[in-house]
Design an enzyme around this catalytic site. Structure first.
Site, PDB file in Angstrom:
ATOM      1  N   VAL A 193       6.332  -8.561 -24.155  1.00 39.96           N
ATOM      2  CA  VAL A 193       4.887  -8.319 -24.115  1.00 39.96           C
ATOM      3  C   VAL A 193       4.213  -9.317 -23.175  1.00 39.96           C
ATOM      4  O   VAL A 193       3.301  -8.977 -22.413  1.00 39.96           O
ATOM      5  CB  VAL A 193       4.279  -8.410 -25.537  1.00 39.96           C
ATOM      6  CG1 VAL A 193       2.761  -8.370 -25.483  1.00 39.96           C
ATOM      7  CG2 VAL A 193       4.797  -7.284 -26.410  1.00 39.96           C
TER       8      VAL A 193
ATOM      9  N   ASP B   6     -15.563   9.532  16.029  1.00 37.69           N
ATOM     10  CA  ASP B   6     -16.213  10.565  16.818  1.00 37.69           C
ATOM     11  C   ASP B   6     -17.388   9.903  17.545  1.00 37.69           C
ATOM     12  O   ASP B   6     -17.936   8.914  17.072  1.00 37.69           O
ATOM     13  CB  ASP B   6     -16.722  11.666  15.871  1.00 37.69           C
ATOM     14  CG  ASP B   6     -17.222  12.879  16.634  1.00 37.69           C
ATOM     15  OD1 ASP B   6     -16.617  13.217  17.656  1.00 37.69           O
ATOM     16  OD2 ASP B   6     -18.227  13.484  16.204  1.00 37.69           O
TER      17      ASP B   6
ATOM     18  N   ASP C 273     -18.814  13.438  11.621  1.00 39.39           N
ATOM     19  CA  ASP C 273     -19.919  14.094  10.929  1.00 39.39           C
ATOM     20  C   ASP C 273     -19.872  15.610  11.043  1.00 39.39           C
ATOM     21  O   ASP C 273     -20.571  16.304  10.317  1.00 39.39           O
ATOM     22  CB  ASP C 273     -21.263  13.581  11.459  1.00 39.39           C
ATOM     23  CG  ASP C 273     -21.445  13.861  12.943  1.00 39.39           C
ATOM     24  OD1 ASP C 273     -20.450  14.234  13.602  1.00 39.39           O
ATOM     25  OD2 ASP C 273     -22.566  13.714  13.453  1.00 39.39           O
TER      26      ASP C 273
ATOM     27  N   ASP D 179     -14.367  17.538  12.429  1.00 40.87           N
ATOM     28  CA  ASP D 179     -13.695  16.306  12.005  1.00 40.87           C
ATOM     29  C   ASP D 179     -12.997  16.441  10.647  1.00 40.87           C
ATOM     30  O   ASP D 179     -12.248  15.546  10.262  1.00 40.87           O
ATOM     31  CB  ASP D 179     -14.720  15.168  11.897  1.00 40.87           C
ATOM     32  CG  ASP D 179     -15.395  14.876  13.216  1.00 40.87           C
ATOM     33  OD1 ASP D 179     -14.703  14.894  14.244  1.00 40.87           O
ATOM     34  OD2 ASP D 179     -16.613  14.654  13.228  1.00 40.87           O
TER      35      ASP D 179
ATOM     36  N   GLU E 199       0.744  -6.148 -18.400  1.00 38.42           N
ATOM     37  CA  GLU E 199       0.073  -4.882 -18.724  1.00 38.42           C
ATOM     38  C   GLU E 199      -1.420  -4.922 -18.379  1.00 38.42           C
ATOM     39  O   GLU E 199      -2.080  -3.890 -18.308  1.00 38.42           O
ATOM     40  CB  GLU E 199       0.266  -4.512 -20.204  1.00 38.42           C
ATOM     41  CG  GLU E 199      -0.373  -5.455 -21.215  1.00 38.42           C
ATOM     42  CD  GLU E 199       0.527  -6.627 -21.591  1.00 38.42           C
ATOM     43  OE1 GLU E 199       0.236  -7.297 -22.580  1.00 38.42           O
ATOM     44  OE2 GLU E 199       1.514  -6.877 -20.875  1.00 38.42           O
TER      45      GLU E 199
ATOM     46  N   ASN F 255      -0.253 -14.485 -24.437  1.00 39.46           N
ATOM     47  CA  ASN F 255      -0.319 -13.213 -23.699  1.00 39.46           C
ATOM     48  C   ASN F 255      -1.752 -12.662 -23.661  1.00 39.46           C
ATOM     49  O   ASN F 255      -2.197 -12.133 -22.643  1.00 39.46           O
ATOM     50  CB  ASN F 255       0.613 -12.191 -24.350  1.00 39.46           C
ATOM     51  CG  ASN F 255       0.564 -10.849 -23.644  1.00 39.46           C
ATOM     52  OD1 ASN F 255       0.866 -10.749 -22.459  1.00 39.46           O
ATOM     53  ND2 ASN F 255       0.138  -9.813 -24.353  1.00 39.46           N
TER      54      ASN F 255
ATOM     55  N   ILE G  96       5.555  -8.726 -19.141  1.00 40.68           N
ATOM     56  CA  ILE G  96       5.075  -7.551 -18.401  1.00 40.68           C
ATOM     57  C   ILE G  96       3.555  -7.649 -18.257  1.00 40.68           C
ATOM     58  O   ILE G  96       2.839  -7.688 -19.257  1.00 40.68           O
ATOM     59  CB  ILE G  96       5.451  -6.237 -19.129  1.00 40.68           C
ATOM     60  CG1 ILE G  96       6.960  -6.158 -19.345  1.00 40.68           C
ATOM     61  CG2 ILE G  96       4.948  -5.031 -18.336  1.00 40.68           C
ATOM     62  CD1 ILE G  96       7.797  -6.176 -18.091  1.00 40.68           C
TER      63      ILE G  96
ATOM     64  N   ASP H 201      -3.666 -11.923 -20.178  1.00 43.45           N
ATOM     65  CA  ASP H 201      -4.195 -10.611 -19.800  1.00 43.45           C
ATOM     66  C   ASP H 201      -5.666 -10.438 -20.158  1.00 43.45           C
ATOM     67  O   ASP H 201      -6.265  -9.425 -19.827  1.00 43.45           O
ATOM     68  CB  ASP H 201      -3.394  -9.496 -20.506  1.00 43.45           C
ATOM     69  CG  ASP H 201      -1.989  -9.375 -19.952  1.00 43.45           C
ATOM     70  OD1 ASP H 201      -1.805  -9.692 -18.761  1.00 43.45           O
ATOM     71  OD2 ASP H 201      -1.085  -8.982 -20.703  1.00 43.45           O
TER      72      ASP H 201
END
Length: 735
Positions: free
Chosen positions: A123, A170, A464, A468, A128, A558, A126, A562
């Site tokens: 846990v 353009d 525009d 295009d 997350e 953890n 990783i 996170d």
């Protein structure tokens, strides 16, 4: 009949239509199909009756739509990087956790205990929180872009702009205003005048030899302006044009000189309208106050046609016979103005059509938008190539490109016909040298983008018009204009510039680079903490020590990794110097060598410090709640200082500002308060198996754990010094 086909072909000037048969050799070029009116284009003037030969998907607009539907949007570089990083981290983490569980089991530890520790480490290892941080960071980037007048339709596109190294733009409506403007006047007596200002308004001046010309102060100029104003059907109301762009430019010129009222001073008796065959327009008028006097003709049109009706020319308020030498001089000047990309009109007036007095020439152009030149220069300096792709002629395209700094001495051009003769591989070899693509159609634009992507370029396409749309979808980043852009174009694009400002692209690239840096900051913090946690448990297991952290403590770490501190790294303000960084290589992993070194050094510092505290507390060889509390708190404090130093990979914490990211400050403060509750709040003490620590213990831990921040700052300083040395030696060699 005259039709504006700019939304389909990119041509500024209206196209004249006729019923004459079309030569087979010119059938492939949309701009030369003079006997076909395309669905969705705008009739400027005239009338005609036609036979429908194609509707829906069989029309030219339909062809563009079919090409757009067949094109798949490519995966963004960030999506590719995240996919690779996720796979690598999962593979390495599960491998190490598996080894830890196996070694612990072989050492005779309970399998259930090892499984619990293994799950906790999985846990923790990783990240997350990475998808959440990426999503939140991108979403905040999109919100910031809205404030800068840009709508991003797909989240990952914001970051993709950070690695964009080629912009295919353009010309008409994107780099230019899609408004004709007179920029140069050449009088029949050989004098030149420059005209400032753009658009259909009175903002600007006519300057000759440093003197501003207004009203009738210079008769040679005012006569030209008078002819252009009277021989005219256009009207400008509240800076909006009703009529032909060419005629609108002449009215705007009269407004700049305060002579727009001349149009009402004459009564029109007859009109000879402009046609594509004769290439001129004339009116027969009489002055309101002199109706008993002879009528006067005013004419404008192509030089070679107008000069045929002239028998004299005006020189210093005198009328002189028009000699062959004078005709050649005017022709030479007309060619010179044409090569500068100007559309040239000749003007004349007189009592009879065959006895007109030649007055001079005016050169007009669809001018670049204000601020575009500076934006182009900044982008080129940042390592972004800009290529102009237009349906206009070579002269006009090169003139605009030169004015904007896109075209220099060594640059090359390529036409649509030349593009047709090349395949993707051949085009890929020469495309880096091409600055301007002219007379191009939608399929050409698509081919250009494919060849650039074939070379590994990350391509942004701006546009525009309907022409295009296909290229916008095929490009890595499709950028549509919000005001002048067609609905088909906006549908295909990834980003829409609300105010059609090309400069916003520079802000978007800056935002993209900033977002990627924030994601890297998060990855550095996450991985250094994850590696430290894994290494700590691995060493304890391999050396047959008691585990310094229990399962609940690992899960708490953890949450911090996170949680708020980590998430707040994603909202770090964008560094102002980030635009100077070159676009990153899309093949490079997010884990560069420099980042890996920083992660490993931080992890080693955290592990060494935490093991030292664990060893110091374990002097009696009996593990107690105080030992794990000291070790646990040490690791959490290391995390906080590590997060602080991860806010920037290059700049000092003091340089970016200790409290420049208030969200981060609140997150760190909240995490420290949470840790103190875990240590001192009895119910949480039982859950996390902790006990109270003294103030001296906390001061000792703060002093020790700040080392990770100090080491990181020293590394940044050395890195900056290392970067400065090559620059200094290079400038010395240049001297």
């Amino acid at each position: 009949m005259s039709i504006d086909e700019s939304s389909l072909t990119g041509e500024t000037s209206p196209c004249s239509k006729s019923t004459s048969p079309q030569p087979t050799s010119t059938n492939g070029d949309l701009t030369s199909r003079n006997n076909i009116a395309f669905m969705g284009t705008l009739v400027r003037c005239g009338r005609a009756k036609g036979i429908v030969i194609g509707t829906g998907e069989n029309s030219e607009f339909g062809e563009v739509f079919k090409m757009m539907q067949a094109e798949e949007a490519p995966k963004t570089p960030l999506q590719k990087s995240m996919d690779l990083l996720g796979k690598q981290l999962s593979l390495y983490s599960f491998g190490i956790i598996g080894v830890i569980m196996l070694v612990g089991w072989l050492q005779g530890k309970r399998i259930l205990d090892m499984f619990t520790i293994g799950v906790s480490l999985a846990v923790a290892a990783i990240p997350e929180g990475l998808p959440i941080v990426v999503t939140v960071t991108l979403a905040l980037g999109v919100m910031r872009m809205v404030k800068k007048r840009a709508i991003v339709k797909k989240l990952p596109i914001v970051e993709t702009l950070g690695c964009c190294n080629v912009i295919c733009s353009d010309k008409t409506g994107t780099l230019t205003k899609n408004e004709m403007t007179v920029t140069h006047i050449y009088t029949s007596d050989g004098q030149h005048a420059e005209v400032t200002g753009v658009g259909y308004n009175r903002h600007g001046e006519v300057v000759m030899d440093g003197e501003v010309i207004h009203g009738f102060s210079k008769s040679s100029i005012s006569k030209i302006v008078e002819a252009g104003c009277v021989c005219n059907d256009a009207v400008i109301r509240i800076d909006a044009l009703m009529g032909q762009p060419t005629e609108g430019a002449l009215i705007a010129l009269a407004m700049k000189m305060g002579l727009e009222g001349l149009q009402q001073d004459y009564i029109r008796r007859a009109e000879y309208p402009f046609t594509s065959e004769q290439k001129w327009m004339a009116v027969k008028c009489v002055h309101k106050t002199q109706q008993d006097k002879a009528e006067i003709y005013f004419m404008k049109g192509a030089h070679e046609q107008v000069i045929r009706f002239c028998s004299s020319y005006s020189s210093h308020s005198q009328t002189l016979p028009l000699t062959q030498q004078q005709k050649e001089l005017y022709q030479q000047e007309e060619k010179y103005m044409g090569t500068a990309g100007l559309r040239v009109l000749a003007l004349a007036s007189g009592p009879e059509l065959g006895q007109l007095t030649f007055l001079g020439l005016v050169g007009m152009i669809d001018p670049p938008k204000s601020g575009i030149k500076e934006a182009v220069a900044a982008l080129i300096k940042a390592g972004v190539e800009i290529k102009m792709v237009t349906g206009d002629s070579q002269e006009t395209a090169v003139a605009i490109a030169t004015r904007l700094g896109l075209y220099s001495k060594g640059s090359q051009t390529l036409s649509g016909e030349e593009l047709d003769s090349l395949d993707i591989q051949q085009l890929s070899q020469i495309v880096p040298k091409i600055a301007v693509f002219y007379r191009s159609s939608p399929r050409h634009k698509l081919k250009i983008i494919k060849s650039l992507q074939n070379n590994g370029a990350v391509v942004a396409m701006t546009g525009d018009g309907v022409n295009d749309a296909v290229a916008l979808k095929a490009a890595d980043i499709g950028v549509a204009m919000g005001q002048t852009g067609t609905d088909v174009c906006k549908e295909a694009a990834d980003m829409i510039l609300v105010d059609d400002d090309f400069k916003t692209i520079m802000s978007a690239i800056e935002e993209g680079k900033g977002i990627y840096n924030n994601i890297k900051n998060f990855v550095r913090f996450q991985l250094s903490t994850s590696i430290a946690a894994l290494t700590l448990i691995s060493l304890a297991t391999l050396m047959n020590f008691p585990n310094p952290l229990n399962a609940m403590q690992i899960l708490w770490i953890n949450i911090i990794m996170d949680g708020p501190p980590a998430q707040s790294l994603g909202v770090e303000p964008v560094d102002k110097d980030v635009i100077r960084q070159p676009p990153r290589n899309v093949t490079d992993s997010i884990l560069t060598r420099s980042l890996i070194v920083k992660i490993l050094v931080s992890s080693l510092t955290i592990v060494s410090g935490t093991l030292f505290v664990f060893w110091r507390e374990l002097q009696d060889n009996v593990i107690t709640p105080r030992d794990t509390t000291m070790t646990f708190t040490c690791f959490v404090f290391f995390d906080m200082f590590n997060a602080w130093s991860s806010r920037s990979q290059t700049k000092s914490v003091f340089e970016i500002g200790l409290c420049s990211n208030l969200m981060f400050c609140y997150a760190v403060l909240g995490s420290i308060m949470g840790q103190l509750l875990v240590i001192y709040f009895p119910p949480l003490q039982r859950v996390f198996q902790t006990e109270s620590l003294s103030v001296l213990d906390l001061l000792f831990l703060v002093g020790l754990t700040s080392s990770v921040c100090i080491v990181s700052e020293i590394m940044k300083s050395l890195e900056r010094r290392k970067e400065k040395i090559p620059k200094q030696s290079k400038s010395f060699l240049d001297v």
